[in-house]
Design a protein around this motif. Structure first.
Motif, PDB file in Angstrom:
ATOM      1  N   THR A  85       0.825  -1.201   0.000  1.00 29.85           N
ATOM      2  CA  THR A  85       0.000   0.000   0.000  1.00 29.85           C
ATOM      3  C   THR A  85       0.862   1.255   0.000  1.00 29.85           C
ATOM      4  O   THR A  85       1.806   1.372   0.788  1.00 29.85           O
ATOM      5  N   ALA A  86       0.526   2.197  -0.888  1.00 32.35           N
ATOM      6  CA  ALA A  86       1.299   3.430  -0.998  1.00 32.35           C
ATOM      7  C   ALA A  86       1.063   4.326   0.214  1.00 32.35           C
ATOM      8  O   ALA A  86      -0.010   4.323   0.812  1.00 32.35           O
ATOM      9  N   ASN A  87       2.091   5.098   0.559  1.00 30.57           N
ATOM     10  CA  ASN A  87       2.000   6.091   1.619  1.00 30.57           C
ATOM     11  C   ASN A  87       2.225   7.470   1.014  1.00 30.57           C
ATOM     12  O   ASN A  87       3.251   7.697   0.362  1.00 30.57           O
ATOM     13  N   VAL A  88       1.281   8.383   1.230  1.00 25.79           N
ATOM     14  CA  VAL A  88       1.454   9.767   0.800  1.00 25.79           C
ATOM     15  C   VAL A  88       1.434  10.635   2.051  1.00 25.79           C
ATOM     16  O   VAL A  88       0.474  10.602   2.827  1.00 25.79           O
ATOM     17  N   LEU A  89       2.513  11.409   2.259  1.00 23.93           N
ATOM     18  CA  LEU A  89       2.657  12.227   3.465  1.00 23.93           C
ATOM     19  C   LEU A  89       2.737  13.703   3.101  1.00 23.93           C
ATOM     20  O   LEU A  89       3.408  14.071   2.146  1.00 23.93           O
ATOM     21  N   ALA A  90       2.047  14.545   3.880  1.00 19.83           N
ATOM     22  CA  ALA A  90       2.042  15.980   3.624  1.00 19.83           C
ATOM     23  C   ALA A  90       3.178  16.705   4.337  1.00 19.83           C
ATOM     24  O   ALA A  90       3.489  17.844   4.006  1.00 19.83           O
ATOM     25  N   ASP A  91       3.780  16.055   5.315  1.00 17.40           N
ATOM     26  CA  ASP A  91       4.883  16.643   6.067  1.00 17.40           C
ATOM     27  C   ASP A  91       6.196  15.997   5.624  1.00 17.40           C
ATOM     28  O   ASP A  91       6.320  14.767   5.612  1.00 17.40           O
ATOM     29  N   ARG A  92       7.177  16.821   5.278  1.00 13.11           N
ATOM     30  CA  ARG A  92       8.427  16.281   4.733  1.00 13.11           C
ATOM     31  C   ARG A  92       9.195  15.434   5.753  1.00 13.11           C
ATOM     32  O   ARG A  92       9.750  14.389   5.419  1.00 13.11           O
ATOM     33  N   ASN A  93       9.223  15.878   6.987  1.00 18.19           N
ATOM     34  CA  ASN A  93       9.920  15.101   8.021  1.00 18.19           C
ATOM     35  C   ASN A  93       9.233  13.761   8.270  1.00 18.19           C
ATOM     36  O   ASN A  93       9.901  12.738   8.454  1.00 18.19           O
ATOM     37  N   GLU A  94       7.911  13.776   8.245  1.00 16.01           N
ATOM     38  CA  GLU A  94       7.171  12.518   8.416  1.00 16.01           C
ATOM     39  C   GLU A  94       7.411  11.593   7.243  1.00 16.01           C
ATOM     40  O   GLU A  94       7.526  10.368   7.402  1.00 16.01           O
ATOM     41  N   HIS A  95       7.517  12.167   6.049  1.00 11.21           N
ATOM     42  CA  HIS A  95       7.812  11.399   4.841  1.00 11.21           C
ATOM     43  C   HIS A  95       9.126  10.639   4.999  1.00 11.21           C
ATOM     44  O   HIS A  95       9.207   9.429   4.745  1.00 11.21           O
ATOM     45  N   LEU A  96      10.150  11.342   5.468  1.00  9.16           N
ATOM     46  CA  LEU A  96      11.453  10.711   5.653  1.00  9.16           C
ATOM     47  C   LEU A  96      11.410   9.675   6.775  1.00  9.16           C
ATOM     48  O   LEU A  96      12.016   8.601   6.660  1.00  9.16           O
ATOM     49  N   THR A  97      10.682   9.968   7.841  1.00 15.17           N
ATOM     50  CA  THR A  97      10.590   9.036   8.962  1.00 15.17           C
ATOM     51  C   THR A  97       9.959   7.716   8.531  1.00 15.17           C
ATOM     52  O   THR A  97      10.423   6.634   8.922  1.00 15.17           O
TER      53      THR A  97
END
Length: 208
Positions: free
Chosen positions: A3-15
């Motif tokens: 399942t794909a993950n789309v994150l609006a926060d850049r730090n959360e994306h990297l985490t």
């Protein structure tokens, strides 16, 4: 495909990228290929992973394919716990060979961190998971400030690529036709010139 993950926060994306990478490479004893859009992004992820987990021995930065070191490192047989960070350009055409243990645990896992320019590039990256019948999985982990669905992001991508392709055709094809017409006119003029009375063909300039 996971399942794909789309994150609006850049730090959360990297985490999310880091946590998924560690879980699959270390806890599941598989190998992970993280594909980044730019060299800078690949370098940042490489150094962040070093700081977080100290995975120096099995952490490979393959963002610059022109360096022989990276070619040598990535073409060795990939063992459990190996993490490769690459750009789509650097990793293209490189054979990533996984060993028996990695295959038994599920094979190579590919994490794509951005929306590719077109579906063809996307499939080339996904295809790194199961070459020559090997096992593998892949997952999109995408940063998008608007938090749009992955299917919407790819639909926008496909529409934009189609538009750019049509624009290229509308500009480049007429340009090529115009160049061809100019060349034909030149040949006709040149032929007329050298066929005039008193013109020695041997003395005329030659064109290749």
């Amino acid at each position: 495909e996971l399942t794909a993950n789309v994150l609006a926060d850049r730090n959360e994306h990297l985490t999310v990228i880091y946590n998924n990478t560690y879980n699959i490479a270390i806890n599941q004893q598989r190998a992970v290929l993280i594909v980044c859009k730019t060299i800078q992004e690949a370098d940042n992820i490489y150094y962040d992973l070093q700081k977080r987990y100290g995975l120096i021995d099995k952490l490979i930065n393959y963002s610059r394919s022109e360096k022989k070191f990276y070619n040598t490192a990535i073409e060795q047989v990939v063992t459990p716990g190996t993490i490769i960070i690459a750009t789509s350009l650097a990793g293209r055409g490189t054979d990533i060979r996984t060993n028996y243990t990695v295959e038994q645990n599920g094979g190579l896992h590919v994490i794509l961190t951005f929306i590719t320019k077109n579906a063809r590039d996307e499939m080339q990256i996904y295809g790194r998971t199961a070459r020559q019948g090997n096992k593998g999985t892949y997952q999109d982990i995408i940063f998008d400030p608007k938090l749009r669905d992955i299917s919407e992001l790819k639909a926008i991508r496909d529409k934009q690529y189609l538009l750019e392709s049509e624009q290229t055709k509308s500009v480049e094809i007429p340009k090529l036709i115009a160049q061809d017409n100019l060349y034909n006119k030149f040949i006709a003029l040149y032929s007329e010139l050298i066929n005039q009375p008193g013109i020695n063909v041997e003395d005329a300039p030659k064109f290749k």
